[in-house]
Write a protein that holds these residues in place. Structure first.
Motif, PDB file in Angstrom:
ATOM      1  N   CYS A  64       0.842  -1.210   0.000  1.00  0.00           N
ATOM      2  CA  CYS A  64       0.000   0.000   0.000  1.00  0.00           C
ATOM      3  C   CYS A  64       0.869   1.249   0.000  1.00  0.00           C
ATOM      4  O   CYS A  64       0.577   2.231  -0.691  1.00  0.00           O
ATOM      5  CB  CYS A  64      -0.919   0.004   1.219  1.00  0.00           C
ATOM      6  SG  CYS A  64      -2.193  -1.271   1.223  1.00  0.00           S
ATOM      7  N   GLY A  65       1.938   1.207   0.788  1.00  0.00           N
ATOM      8  CA  GLY A  65       2.832   2.355   0.887  1.00  0.00           C
ATOM      9  C   GLY A  65       3.502   2.692  -0.429  1.00  0.00           C
ATOM     10  O   GLY A  65       3.749   3.866  -0.727  1.00  0.00           O
ATOM     11  N   THR A  66       3.788   1.680  -1.238  1.00  0.00           N
ATOM     12  CA  THR A  66       4.408   1.918  -2.540  1.00  0.00           C
ATOM     13  C   THR A  66       3.505   2.780  -3.418  1.00  0.00           C
ATOM     14  O   THR A  66       3.957   3.746  -4.046  1.00  0.00           O
ATOM     15  CB  THR A  66       4.692   0.576  -3.246  1.00  0.00           C
ATOM     16  OG1 THR A  66       5.484  -0.253  -2.391  1.00  0.00           O
ATOM     17  CG2 THR A  66       5.442   0.805  -4.544  1.00  0.00           C
TER      18      THR A  66
ATOM     19  N   THR B  39       7.370   8.941 -10.491  1.00  0.00           N
ATOM     20  CA  THR B  39       6.878   9.707  -9.342  1.00  0.00           C
ATOM     21  C   THR B  39       7.367   9.091  -8.043  1.00  0.00           C
ATOM     22  O   THR B  39       7.734   9.810  -7.097  1.00  0.00           O
ATOM     23  CB  THR B  39       5.337   9.760  -9.356  1.00  0.00           C
ATOM     24  OG1 THR B  39       4.914  10.418 -10.550  1.00  0.00           O
ATOM     25  CG2 THR B  39       4.805  10.519  -8.149  1.00  0.00           C
ATOM     26  N   TYR B  40       7.382   7.767  -7.968  1.00  0.00           N
ATOM     27  CA  TYR B  40       7.900   7.078  -6.779  1.00  0.00           C
ATOM     28  C   TYR B  40       9.344   7.498  -6.490  1.00  0.00           C
ATOM     29  O   TYR B  40       9.691   7.855  -5.365  1.00  0.00           O
ATOM     30  CB  TYR B  40       7.811   5.562  -6.986  1.00  0.00           C
ATOM     31  CG  TYR B  40       8.562   4.751  -5.952  1.00  0.00           C
ATOM     32  CD1 TYR B  40       7.969   4.406  -4.746  1.00  0.00           C
ATOM     33  CD2 TYR B  40       9.884   4.356  -6.185  1.00  0.00           C
ATOM     34  CE1 TYR B  40       8.674   3.684  -3.789  1.00  0.00           C
ATOM     35  CE2 TYR B  40      10.586   3.635  -5.237  1.00  0.00           C
ATOM     36  CZ  TYR B  40       9.985   3.298  -4.042  1.00  0.00           C
ATOM     37  OH  TYR B  40      10.686   2.587  -3.087  1.00  0.00           O
ATOM     38  N   GLU B  41      10.180   7.470  -7.511  1.00  0.00           N
ATOM     39  CA  GLU B  41      11.597   7.772  -7.305  1.00  0.00           C
ATOM     40  C   GLU B  41      11.839   9.252  -7.015  1.00  0.00           C
ATOM     41  O   GLU B  41      12.811   9.604  -6.354  1.00  0.00           O
ATOM     42  CB  GLU B  41      12.404   7.328  -8.521  1.00  0.00           C
ATOM     43  CG  GLU B  41      12.427   5.810  -8.701  1.00  0.00           C
ATOM     44  CD  GLU B  41      13.356   5.358  -9.806  1.00  0.00           C
ATOM     45  OE1 GLU B  41      14.033   6.227 -10.415  1.00  0.00           O
ATOM     46  OE2 GLU B  41      13.427   4.144 -10.060  1.00  0.00           O
ATOM     47  N   ALA B  42      10.944  10.116  -7.493  1.00  0.00           N
ATOM     48  CA  ALA B  42      11.110  11.556  -7.268  1.00  0.00           C
ATOM     49  C   ALA B  42      10.479  12.030  -5.964  1.00  0.00           C
ATOM     50  O   ALA B  42      10.643  13.191  -5.573  1.00  0.00           O
ATOM     51  CB  ALA B  42      10.493  12.337  -8.433  1.00  0.00           C
ATOM     52  N   SER B  43       9.785  11.142  -5.258  1.00  0.00           N
ATOM     53  CA  SER B  43       9.060  11.543  -4.051  1.00  0.00           C
ATOM     54  C   SER B  43       9.993  12.073  -2.965  1.00  0.00           C
ATOM     55  O   SER B  43      11.076  11.527  -2.747  1.00  0.00           O
ATOM     56  CB  SER B  43       8.278  10.346  -3.491  1.00  0.00           C
ATOM     57  OG  SER B  43       7.684  10.674  -2.254  1.00  0.00           O
ATOM     58  N   PRO B  44       9.564  13.122  -2.246  1.00  0.00           N
ATOM     59  CA  PRO B  44      10.353  13.618  -1.119  1.00  0.00           C
ATOM     60  C   PRO B  44      10.241  12.727   0.112  1.00  0.00           C
ATOM     61  O   PRO B  44      10.997  12.889   1.070  1.00  0.00           O
ATOM     62  CB  PRO B  44       9.736  14.997  -0.846  1.00  0.00           C
ATOM     63  CG  PRO B  44       8.313  14.850  -1.286  1.00  0.00           C
ATOM     64  CD  PRO B  44       8.371  13.954  -2.503  1.00  0.00           C
TER      65      PRO B  44
END
Length: 283
Positions: A44-46, A102-107
């Motif tokens: 879910c967190g992913t 978007t996952y990899e760019a997330s803060p």
């Protein structure tokens, strides 16, 4: 500056509750500095880190009876009942692909908990990407007896819930100021002690890994201690907990998609109800 963490308990398809809560968070642009998930909580967190509201629920409900996604028969071949490779593979126009960019760019810093088979203790994958992300999710979700241990960058691993079912200690150890925990069981839930039959099964199946056997047998004790400590920390105002208000009647591999939809909607509704209090706590 105040730091924040979001902790996500596992529970296989009971993670529908977590999915509902996280979709409410996304609707209100609620982000955290740190997200720590185990098993279904990590899955879910992913989708939360990749900011894809509705993806978890749509896949679980639409594809619950797709044998390529969930099949008990896979266990006969020592494969995960829930096929995680399926979640990250392209399936055509109707499929919502994982937004890796978007996952990899997330803060938000994302951490996945698993259990080291040789060491019998928790292993944490920090900000995994690509193949390591899928490998960490497989390891965190691999259930003993019916899943083969997952080979990872940290060695052989199994279900993260064995040693760290509700990984809030990770955030406490990191010195996080505000910690929010999403449960998939009601606050009063406690596990029964490991039966002698199951204890012997662990000893036989994992005789080469005595530390893991000891940890697996002690899992109910560990879980119950975490649940009680969490209750105390919540009462003291140190941690904010979102948990089902009523006992969850959804099984780990629930086949009734109406129940799955209902649990998801319960998560959304209960998150909306506590959102003002949550925002006060985080402030």
């Amino acid at each position: 500056m105040t730091s924040t963490a979001l902790i996500l308990e596992g529970g296989a398809l009971r993670g529908q509750y977590t999915a509902g809560v996280l979709d409410t968070f996304m609707a209100h642009q609620q982000l955290f500095d740190l997200v720590v998930g185990v098993s279904a909580g990590a899955l879910c967190g992913t989708n939360y880190v990749s900011q894809q509201p509705g993806r978890t629920n749509r896949i679980n409900v639409t594809y619950r009876h797709d044998k390529n996604y969930i099949s008990v028969r896979r266990a006969l071949h020592r494969q995960d009942i829930i096929n995680l490779d399926y979640l990250f593979a392209p399936h055509g126009a109707e499929w919502e692909e994982f937004d890796e960019a978007t996952y990899e760019a997330s803060p938000m810093r994302f951490v996945i908990a698993a259990t080291s088979l040789p060491l019998g203790r928790a292993i944490y994958f920090t900000a995994p990407k690509g193949a390591e992300l899928v490998g960490a999710l497989k390891a965190s979700s691999a259930m003993p007896f019916i899943s083969a241990p997952a080979q990872t960058t940290h060695g052989l691993c199994l279900d993260g819930g064995i040693v760290d079912s509700i990984p809030f200690h990770y955030a406490l150890g990191a010195g996080v100021d505000r910690i929010v925990v999403i449960r998939t069981r009601e606050r009063a839930y406690r596990k029964r002690p490991t039966s002698s039959v199951l204890a012997r099964a662990y000893a036989r199946a994992f005789e080469a890994y005595p530390d893991f056997v000891q940890a697996a047998i002690a899992r109910p004790t560990m879980y119950n201690q975490q649940a009680s400590e969490l209750e105390a920390l919540e009462k003291a105002g140190r941690i904010f907990v979102i948990a089902p208000q009523n006992p969850v009647n959804v099984s780990r591999l629930e086949s009734d998609t109406n129940k799955l939809r209902a649990l998801y909607e319960t998560g959304r509704a209960e998150a909306e109800a506590v959102l003002p209090a949550l925002q006060d706590y985080l402030a």
